[in-house]
Design an enzyme around this catalytic site. Sequence first.
Site, PDB file in Angstrom:
ATOM      1  N   ASP A  99      -6.525  -3.069  -7.761  1.00  0.00           N
ATOM      2  CA  ASP A  99      -7.096  -3.703  -6.573  1.00  0.00           C
ATOM      3  C   ASP A  99      -7.410  -5.157  -6.881  1.00  0.00           C
ATOM      4  O   ASP A  99      -7.709  -5.502  -8.032  1.00  0.00           O
ATOM      5  CB  ASP A  99      -8.360  -2.981  -6.114  1.00  0.00           C
ATOM      6  CG  ASP A  99      -8.704  -3.352  -4.671  1.00  0.00           C
ATOM      7  OD1 ASP A  99      -8.164  -2.709  -3.753  1.00  0.00           O
ATOM      8  OD2 ASP A  99      -9.474  -4.302  -4.469  1.00  0.00           O
ATOM      9  N   ARG A 126       0.820  -1.222   0.000  1.00  0.00           N
ATOM     10  CA  ARG A 126       0.000   0.000   0.000  1.00  0.00           C
ATOM     11  C   ARG A 126       0.850   1.267   0.000  1.00  0.00           C
ATOM     12  O   ARG A 126       0.447   2.293   0.537  1.00  0.00           O
ATOM     13  CB  ARG A 126      -0.955   0.051   1.204  1.00  0.00           C
ATOM     14  CG  ARG A 126      -2.090  -0.930   1.154  1.00  0.00           C
ATOM     15  CD  ARG A 126      -3.237  -0.419   0.273  1.00  0.00           C
ATOM     16  NE  ARG A 126      -4.160  -1.503  -0.026  1.00  0.00           N
ATOM     17  CZ  ARG A 126      -5.287  -1.750   0.646  1.00  0.00           C
ATOM     18  NH1 ARG A 126      -5.652  -0.966   1.616  1.00  0.00           N
ATOM     19  NH2 ARG A 126      -6.040  -2.776   0.325  1.00  0.00           N
ATOM     20  N   TYR A 163     -14.725 -12.246  -0.538  1.00  0.00           N
ATOM     21  CA  TYR A 163     -15.425 -10.990  -0.851  1.00  0.00           C
ATOM     22  C   TYR A 163     -16.608 -11.239  -1.783  1.00  0.00           C
ATOM     23  O   TYR A 163     -17.661 -10.610  -1.649  1.00  0.00           O
ATOM     24  CB  TYR A 163     -14.463  -9.977  -1.490  1.00  0.00           C
ATOM     25  CG  TYR A 163     -13.478  -9.393  -0.504  1.00  0.00           C
ATOM     26  CD1 TYR A 163     -13.801  -8.289   0.279  1.00  0.00           C
ATOM     27  CD2 TYR A 163     -12.203  -9.944  -0.343  1.00  0.00           C
ATOM     28  CE1 TYR A 163     -12.907  -7.763   1.195  1.00  0.00           C
ATOM     29  CE2 TYR A 163     -11.301  -9.420   0.567  1.00  0.00           C
ATOM     30  CZ  TYR A 163     -11.654  -8.329   1.336  1.00  0.00           C
ATOM     31  OH  TYR A 163     -10.769  -7.813   2.241  1.00  0.00           O
ATOM     32  N   ARG A 217      -6.232  11.197  -6.261  1.00  0.00           N
ATOM     33  CA  ARG A 217      -7.489  10.459  -6.100  1.00  0.00           C
ATOM     34  C   ARG A 217      -8.672  11.418  -6.224  1.00  0.00           C
ATOM     35  O   ARG A 217      -9.675  11.091  -6.859  1.00  0.00           O
ATOM     36  CB  ARG A 217      -7.502   9.765  -4.749  1.00  0.00           C
ATOM     37  CG  ARG A 217      -8.697   8.872  -4.509  1.00  0.00           C
ATOM     38  CD  ARG A 217      -8.492   8.189  -3.154  1.00  0.00           C
ATOM     39  NE  ARG A 217      -9.598   7.363  -2.742  1.00  0.00           N
ATOM     40  CZ  ARG A 217     -10.709   7.821  -2.187  1.00  0.00           C
ATOM     41  NH1 ARG A 217     -10.878   9.110  -2.015  1.00  0.00           N
ATOM     42  NH2 ARG A 217     -11.646   6.981  -1.801  1.00  0.00           N
ATOM     43  N   ARG A 244      -3.393   6.495   0.990  1.00  0.00           N
ATOM     44  CA  ARG A 244      -3.945   7.727   1.572  1.00  0.00           C
ATOM     45  C   ARG A 244      -3.048   8.433   2.578  1.00  0.00           C
ATOM     46  O   ARG A 244      -3.306   9.579   2.933  1.00  0.00           O
ATOM     47  CB  ARG A 244      -5.294   7.410   2.229  1.00  0.00           C
ATOM     48  CG  ARG A 244      -6.405   7.199   1.223  1.00  0.00           C
ATOM     49  CD  ARG A 244      -7.551   6.441   1.827  1.00  0.00           C
ATOM     50  NE  ARG A 244      -7.144   5.073   2.135  1.00  0.00           N
ATOM     51  CZ  ARG A 244      -7.917   4.158   2.701  1.00  0.00           C
ATOM     52  NH1 ARG A 244      -9.136   4.474   3.066  1.00  0.00           N
ATOM     53  NH2 ARG A 244      -7.468   2.943   2.911  1.00  0.00           N
TER      54      ARG A 244
HETATM   55  O1  CP3 Z   1       0.182   0.312  -3.146  1.00  0.00           O
HETATM   56  C1  CP3 Z   1      -0.253  -0.858  -3.289  1.00  0.00           C
HETATM   57  O2  CP3 Z   1      -0.084  -1.760  -2.456  1.00  0.00           O
HETATM   58  C2  CP3 Z   1      -0.890  -1.218  -4.625  1.00  0.00           C
HETATM   59  C3  CP3 Z   1      -2.291  -1.160  -4.722  1.00  0.00           C
HETATM   60  C4  CP3 Z   1      -3.181  -2.083  -3.915  1.00  0.00           C
HETATM   61  C5  CP3 Z   1      -4.429  -1.630  -3.401  1.00  0.00           C
HETATM   62  N1  CP3 Z   1      -5.091  -2.717  -2.905  1.00  0.00           N
HETATM   63  C6  CP3 Z   1      -4.913  -0.252  -3.475  1.00  0.00           C
HETATM   64  C7  CP3 Z   1      -6.003   0.165  -2.556  1.00  0.00           C
HETATM   65  C8  CP3 Z   1      -3.078  -3.446  -3.612  1.00  0.00           C
HETATM   66  C9  CP3 Z   1      -1.919  -4.385  -3.846  1.00  0.00           C
HETATM   67  C10 CP3 Z   1      -4.301  -3.826  -2.989  1.00  0.00           C
HETATM   68  C11 CP3 Z   1      -4.607  -5.215  -2.585  1.00  0.00           C
HETATM   69  C12 CP3 Z   1      -5.852  -5.502  -1.851  1.00  0.00           C
HETATM   70  N2  CP3 Z   1      -7.083  -4.919  -2.016  1.00  0.00           N
HETATM   71  C13 CP3 Z   1      -5.989  -6.528  -0.904  1.00  0.00           C
HETATM   72  C14 CP3 Z   1      -4.897  -7.493  -0.498  1.00  0.00           C
HETATM   73  C15 CP3 Z   1      -3.909  -6.880   0.422  1.00  0.00           C
HETATM   74  C16 CP3 Z   1      -4.444  -6.588   1.801  1.00  0.00           C
HETATM   75  O3  CP3 Z   1      -4.550  -5.393   2.120  1.00  0.00           O
HETATM   76  O4  CP3 Z   1      -4.693  -7.556   2.552  1.00  0.00           O
HETATM   77  C17 CP3 Z   1      -7.320  -6.506  -0.444  1.00  0.00           C
HETATM   78  C18 CP3 Z   1      -7.901  -7.418   0.623  1.00  0.00           C
HETATM   79  C19 CP3 Z   1      -8.000  -5.495  -1.163  1.00  0.00           C
HETATM   80  C20 CP3 Z   1      -9.441  -5.135  -1.080  1.00  0.00           C
HETATM   81  C21 CP3 Z   1      -9.632  -3.750  -0.618  1.00  0.00           C
HETATM   82  N3  CP3 Z   1      -9.324  -2.627  -1.356  1.00  0.00           N
HETATM   83  C22 CP3 Z   1     -10.136  -3.328   0.628  1.00  0.00           C
HETATM   84  C23 CP3 Z   1     -10.579  -4.260   1.749  1.00  0.00           C
HETATM   85  C24 CP3 Z   1     -10.131  -1.946   0.609  1.00  0.00           C
HETATM   86  C25 CP3 Z   1     -10.694  -1.036   1.664  1.00  0.00           C
HETATM   87  C26 CP3 Z   1      -9.803  -0.962   2.850  1.00  0.00           C
HETATM   88  C27 CP3 Z   1      -9.050   0.326   2.849  1.00  0.00           C
HETATM   89  O5  CP3 Z   1      -7.820   0.288   3.033  1.00  0.00           O
HETATM   90  O6  CP3 Z   1      -9.708   1.354   2.678  1.00  0.00           O
HETATM   91  C28 CP3 Z   1      -9.573  -1.519  -0.619  1.00  0.00           C
HETATM   92  C29 CP3 Z   1      -9.354  -0.129  -1.033  1.00  0.00           C
HETATM   93  C30 CP3 Z   1      -7.971   0.233  -1.486  1.00  0.00           C
HETATM   94  N4  CP3 Z   1      -7.162  -0.510  -2.313  1.00  0.00           N
HETATM   95  C31 CP3 Z   1      -7.291   1.451  -1.195  1.00  0.00           C
HETATM   96  C32 CP3 Z   1      -6.056   1.405  -1.864  1.00  0.00           C
HETATM   97  C33 CP3 Z   1      -5.011   2.484  -1.912  1.00  0.00           C
HETATM   98  C34 CP3 Z   1      -7.863   2.604  -0.375  1.00  0.00           C
HETATM   99  C35 CP3 Z   1      -8.928   3.224  -1.222  1.00  0.00           C
HETATM  100  C36 CP3 Z   1      -8.976   4.732  -1.192  1.00  0.00           C
HETATM  101  O7  CP3 Z   1      -8.109   5.421  -1.768  1.00  0.00           O
HETATM  102  O8  CP3 Z   1      -9.950   5.196  -0.619  1.00  0.00           O
END
Ligand code: CP3
Length: 352
Positions: free
Chosen positions: A84, A34, A161, A47, A38
Amino acid sequence: MANPDQPAAVADGKTILRALAGEVLEVPPVWMMRQAGRYLPEYRATRAQAGDFLSLCYNPELAAEVTLQPIRRYGFDAAILFADILLLPQALGVDLWFVTGEGPRLSTITDAAGVSALKPVEAIDETLSPVYETVRILSRELPAETTLIGFAGAPWTVATYMIAGRGTRDQAPAHAMMREAPEAFDALMERITDGTIHYLSRQIEAGAEVVKIFDSWAGSLKGEAFQRYSLEPARRIIAALKARHPETPVIAFPREAGDGYIGFARATGADCVALDNSVSADWAAQHVQVDGCVQGNLAPGHMVTGGEALVTETRRIVQAFSKGPHIFNLGHGITPDADPDNVQRMIDAIRG
Ligand code: CP3
């Protein structure tokens, strides 16, 4: 396959690829789960420009921009494609949206009819082609020393999911479907597995140099279920990728697998196992790193709290893994409340 247009010195010099090939480096390469997120003001600005999270994922120019932001700021050794794990279910025909402050929501799949209604794997590129374009932009624009990592969710985690329609603490709906509708559950796992092979192959063809498989909820699979639904799908995906792209290393992340980390790389063919921070680095060096490269595993909370503990713990992890191949990372994603200065302190503790 080595790129004939690229000087061997550059290809050979990429620290992440060297560690993945088993080389023990004096200073471990580092990136962060990540890392585009944010906690960075420049991410929040891009974003906002994109409108919402999914619009950002499907806008190749802006997705490439946020991928590059942490590379410019910190000089990480790897960039991870901004996308994602839930884009694949969406490409298979599931409705997906994000609720601000809460997380993802999806239309649910609970029976065989739901699985049958999914689109065929060949159809996913219609939705996912902007992601491949992001990869192409990044492979042009990244610094020569930075490795580009593509990724997908592991079938079990993606299935949790798709079945629950949201994130769940204990993955109970998916466990219930596994028990009560085993044939439909297996058919769903099969479709996600085939989709993942296709999706990761396309990312590699577009320029991803490494791919990572995120099994974030592997920890709730115990015993035989772990073998069948975390290890076996990973083995199948990796075997299929290696048949098509033998030179591309794969990182597997069966998060919170505990003793399941032991032998996971050998059993699946993964080039590296990523470790969460519930296992100690000393234990993992002894039991997991014996099979090759490991990645991890600083607790993400240190990026919020900082201080002397951050530096001490970072050095302790570097030291614990210093006798084998190691890529430094957090044990899970950096959180939105992290202080960007703490990331620099971590990097200084590793490289200084
Ligand atoms: O920088 C990175 O790591 C690359 C991008 C990336 C994102 N999600 C961007 C993201 C990667 C590799 C993921 C993987 C992901 N997504 C996983 C597996 C890794 C983990 O965290 O266990 C999972 C379970 C998801 C599903 C997902 N996406 C969830 C549960 C959420 C909401 C939780 C949160 O952090 O808000 C997301 C949203 C998400 N994916 C964000 C980002 C940067 C935040 C969204 C935003 O900008 O509002």
